[in-house]
Design a protein around this motif. Structure first.
Motif: not given
Ligand code: KG4
Ligand code: ZN
Length: 336
Positions: A127-130, A262-275
């Motif tokens: 996908n083109d996520f950035a 805190t970072k005023n960031c509206r995009t969140i991603a998960l990563a790793g096995g528990v994701a």
């Protein structure tokens, strides 16, 4: 770089021998994963020497299968990317040595990849996520909240002060007699349980609000089980699994949303096995609401795989990084 630049990724940091081919970093042409679980499960965890030996037996076949599935030959490969840490050093050495041999024989560049960065890059596959985004990296050995400012640019916002989230899943599953690896087994058992049956505590660390702590939770599950056994109270495994999982997921989701604020960031991603955990994916999406865009790789790309290593290696190479024949394996390789 030419169109359809082909990267061979190799991953042997723990108990999965994996080889993958990506085209232009993000498109997966093949992703072969040979799991060693059946050799480790009777010991309740990964036995490092068995892991190294199984990687050694499997690496050539797994790589040939990755080429066959992608319908390419060794001579078509443009770049060899390999996990060089963090992980089990004997296991890493198998992949690194093999990748060095291939790079030398094929006269193609070699790039060493950080396994944690690989997990983050799994979000870019297909996908083109950035960037920029907040990334919660949760695996068997790591629990990090990271602000991904750009490709390869990270700010560590919080991490665990003791056990990793995956480790807590694995230890709790063992205490419940569910088997190894514990995460998927707890995920499954919890579906049939009541998550409000037992109230397990979550440690809040004073003045370090984006940190995590899971060892107290693990002890309280053990205390609950010992107490119930002593008093002859029946243990409903599904309820314990669901209540434990709720405690972990609540902490992960709360801190992740706090980091995003805190970072005023509206995009969140998960990563790793528990994701791959169903409750974590659902709860984060629900708690974040419409104001956030939530991303997570498909489950097979959350756990260890070589496609994420090929993706990360491709970006490292395009940014000018290259490894030489002195590349080594680093058990504690840092990203932050
Ligand atoms: O990323 P990974 O494959 O290997 C490491 O780099 O550590 O993560 C493995 C961890 C294990 O602790 C496993 O129990 C956990 O991820 N895991 C899960 C799930 N699938 C794997 N934890 C919770 N729910 C799952 N569905
Ligand atoms: Zn991993």
């Amino acid at each position: 770089m030419k169109n359809d630049f082909l990267t061979l990724g190799i991953e042997t940091s723990c108990d999965e021998t994996s080889a993958a081919i990506t085209s232009d970093g993000r498109s997966i042409l093949s992703n072969c994963i040979f799991s060693q679980i059946k050799w480790h499960e009777k010991f309740g965890g990964v036995v490092p020497e068995i892991a190294s030996r199984k990687h050694l037996e499997a690496i050539c076949h797994v790589t040939q299968k990755a080429l066959d599935d992608a319908k390419i030959e060794f001579s078509d490969i443009d770049l060899v990317a390999v996990t060089c840490g963090p992980g089990l050093v004997g296991a890493l050495l198998v992949g690194v040595s093999y990748a060095k041999g291939l790079s030398y024989a094929l006269k193609k560049p070699l790039v060493g990849v950080n396994h944690i960065e690989g997990h983050i890059f799994a979000n870019f596959l297909e996908n083109d996520f950035a960037p920029p985004f907040i990334c919660l990296v949760v695996s068997g050995g790591h629990t990090h909240l990271v602000y991904v400012k750009d490709y390869g640019e990270y700010e560590l916002l919080g991490q665990t002060v003791d056990d990793a989230a995956g480790e807590a899943f694995d230890k709790t599953a063992r205490a419940l007699g569910l088997g190894y690896p514990g995460g998927p087994l707890i995920d499954k058992a919890a579906k049939a349980g009541n998550e409000n049956a037992i109230s397990f505590p979550i440690a809040h660390i004073k003045d370090r609000k984006l940190s995590f702590s899971f060892s107290g939770l693990k002890s309280s599950v053990l205390n609950y089980l010992n107490n119930a056994r002593q008093k002859g109270i029946p243990i409903v495994v599904e309820d314990v699994a669901a209540s434990f999982q709720k405690a972990v997921v609540d902490a992960l989701v709360d801190n992740t949303l706090e980091a995003a604020k805190t970072k005023n960031c509206r995009t969140i991603a998960l990563a790793g096995g528990v994701a791959a955990n169903n409750k974590l994916r659902e709860q984060l999406t629900k708690a974040a609401g419409d104001g956030y865009s939530i991303h997570y790789p498909e489950p097979i790309l959350c756990t260890d795989n070589a496609a994420m290593i090929a993706c990360s290696g491709y970006y490292r190479y395009s940014m000018g990084f290259i490894s030489d024949m002195t590349l080594n394996a680093y058990a504690n390789l840092k990203l932050f």
